[in-house]
Design a protein around this motif. Sequence first.
Motif, mmCIF file in Angstrom:
data_model
loop_
_atom_site.group_PDB
_atom_site.id
_atom_site.type_symbol
_atom_site.label_atom_id
_atom_site.label_comp_id
_atom_site.label_asym_id
_atom_site.label_seq_id
_atom_site.Cartn_x
_atom_site.Cartn_y
_atom_site.Cartn_z
ATOM 1 N N LEU A 1 1.909 -17.384 3.610
ATOM 2 C CA LEU A 1 2.366 -16.002 3.747
ATOM 3 C C LEU A 1 3.404 -15.651 2.677
ATOM 4 N N ARG A 2 4.185 -16.646 2.275
ATOM 5 C CA ARG A 2 5.282 -16.401 1.329
ATOM 6 C C ARG A 2 4.862 -16.600 -0.127
ATOM 7 N N ALA A 3 3.886 -17.455 -0.363
ATOM 8 C CA ALA A 3 3.445 -17.744 -1.732
ATOM 9 C C ALA A 3 1.930 -17.577 -1.808
ATOM 10 N N PRO A 4 1.459 -16.341 -1.797
ATOM 11 C CA PRO A 4 0.016 -16.102 -1.727
ATOM 12 C C PRO A 4 -0.719 -16.500 -3.004
ATOM 13 N N VAL A 5 -2.025 -16.655 -2.868
ATOM 14 C CA VAL A 5 -2.901 -16.940 -4.001
ATOM 15 C C VAL A 5 -2.863 -15.796 -5.002
ATOM 16 N N ALA A 6 -2.852 -14.564 -4.500
ATOM 17 C CA ALA A 6 -2.816 -13.372 -5.349
ATOM 18 C C ALA A 6 -2.154 -12.248 -4.564
ATOM 19 N N GLY A 7 -1.466 -11.380 -5.265
ATOM 20 C CA GLY A 7 -0.814 -10.256 -4.610
ATOM 21 C C GLY A 7 0.564 -10.627 -4.085
ATOM 22 N N PRO A 8 1.275 -9.637 -3.522
ATOM 23 C CA PRO A 8 2.632 -9.869 -3.033
ATOM 24 C C PRO A 8 2.655 -10.657 -1.731
ATOM 25 N N PRO A 9 3.795 -11.299 -1.425
ATOM 26 C CA PRO A 9 3.925 -11.985 -0.138
ATOM 27 C C PRO A 9 3.865 -10.991 1.009
ATOM 28 N N LEU A 10 3.545 -11.510 2.197
ATOM 29 C CA LEU A 10 3.314 -10.646 3.352
ATOM 30 C C LEU A 10 4.504 -9.729 3.621
ATOM 31 N N ARG A 11 5.707 -10.240 3.530
ATOM 32 C CA ARG A 11 6.871 -9.433 3.901
ATOM 33 C C ARG A 11 7.043 -8.212 2.993
ATOM 34 N N GLU A 12 6.475 -8.265 1.796
ATOM 35 C CA GLU A 12 6.546 -7.114 0.900
ATOM 36 C C GLU A 12 5.409 -6.124 1.123
#
Length: 424
Positions: A45-56
């Motif tokens: 959730l914090r270091a995704p494969v692509a795109g922003p992390p979930l919290r953002e």
Amino acid sequence: MQRRVRLAYGHDGLEVDLPAARTTVVEPRHLTVTTPPERLVRDALRAPVAGPPLREVVRPGQSVAISICDGTRPQPRELMLTEIFAELEGVLRPDDVTIMIATGTHRGNTDDELRAMLGEEILGTYRVLNHDARDDSTLVWRGRHGADVPVWLARDWVEADVRITTGFVEPHFFAGFSGGPKLVAPGLAALETVLTLHDARRIGDPKAIWGICEGNPVHDDVRAIAAATGVDFACDVILDRDQRVVAAFGGEVLAMHAVAREEARRVAMVPVDGLFDVVVTTNAGHPLDQNLYQAVKGMSAAATVVRPGGRIVCAAECRDGFPDHGSFREVLASADSPRALLDSIAARERTVPDQWQVQVLARVLDRAQVAVHTGFLDADDLRSAHLLPCPDVGEAVDEALAAAGPGARVCVLPEGPLTLPYVA
């Protein structure tokens, strides 16, 4: 000399004795993972494969829909949702959330099943909905996507400000791999959408098979629907034979799924040295073997390495019968042979519910005889489905080997479709 093999069957498993010198056992690769599953999901959730992390991805006050697998899948829903809610603490209020059970065309899960799937705290705190593909009042038109697929999706999903899919990735018998975009369609789609995605042309395509996504007409359209209708974040896990999380991936749904399925391929696809006269398979035990419909996946996995004219022996508990809901049993009984079933399905102008599962089973039966060991379907039930009853797995294997001759071999898939054998 006999070799004892434990098959995944129901809750308790099933032990069988097989001739050691003639038996090859194919199991998922053992992964030694010391990281706690909660940490694996949190890191995804914090270091995704692509795109922003979930919290953002989520802002205060937004409505959020989260798609999860239904009760026929072993997804660790409570674990994954708990980590999502912890990651969004201070951003997300319980009243902002709808958890959507991506049933596809399956029946909705009962209160008891939901309690087992989600736990009392989640079930008592958040709104939980069973998707109903047949209830037009809950569906919204989203246009035509992919190869002219008419797309209706669940209104609560479409109208949410943020849409999150969660699932698990394993080889799938006609969609290539599970998880990812399948949690949108067919998971949250209308019956007509599902019927189109599962029509005879798509299911009959040579690339609509285990381990292939690009060029697979089913998965090509599934990806197109997810891309066109929007997923804001996706999280998938990979499970070992004990249904423990051994890897987790997060981020933009298509990029995440492409990476996750390569890891699933490494874990779950195993080469063998040739075809076998007999293949023993399962449907990975509970909850995956709760009905005959689902058990087709285990039979299809076995068919990849059985010789033409060979024998498949499938151990699947089938506590939920065929099941009784849906059209699976009716379509199975609509022709007097597997070949006649295939011809009938190919000639249909309109897809009927569950014909895809019958089409896959008929294709398996056109290649090999299939005997089923089950505690909840009798011999007449099985024969009506063009299957043979199997009171004892070991005896059935011995008889099939004897009939095949002195050089005959047996392959065993103790975890069924969780391990996909292929001829190297």
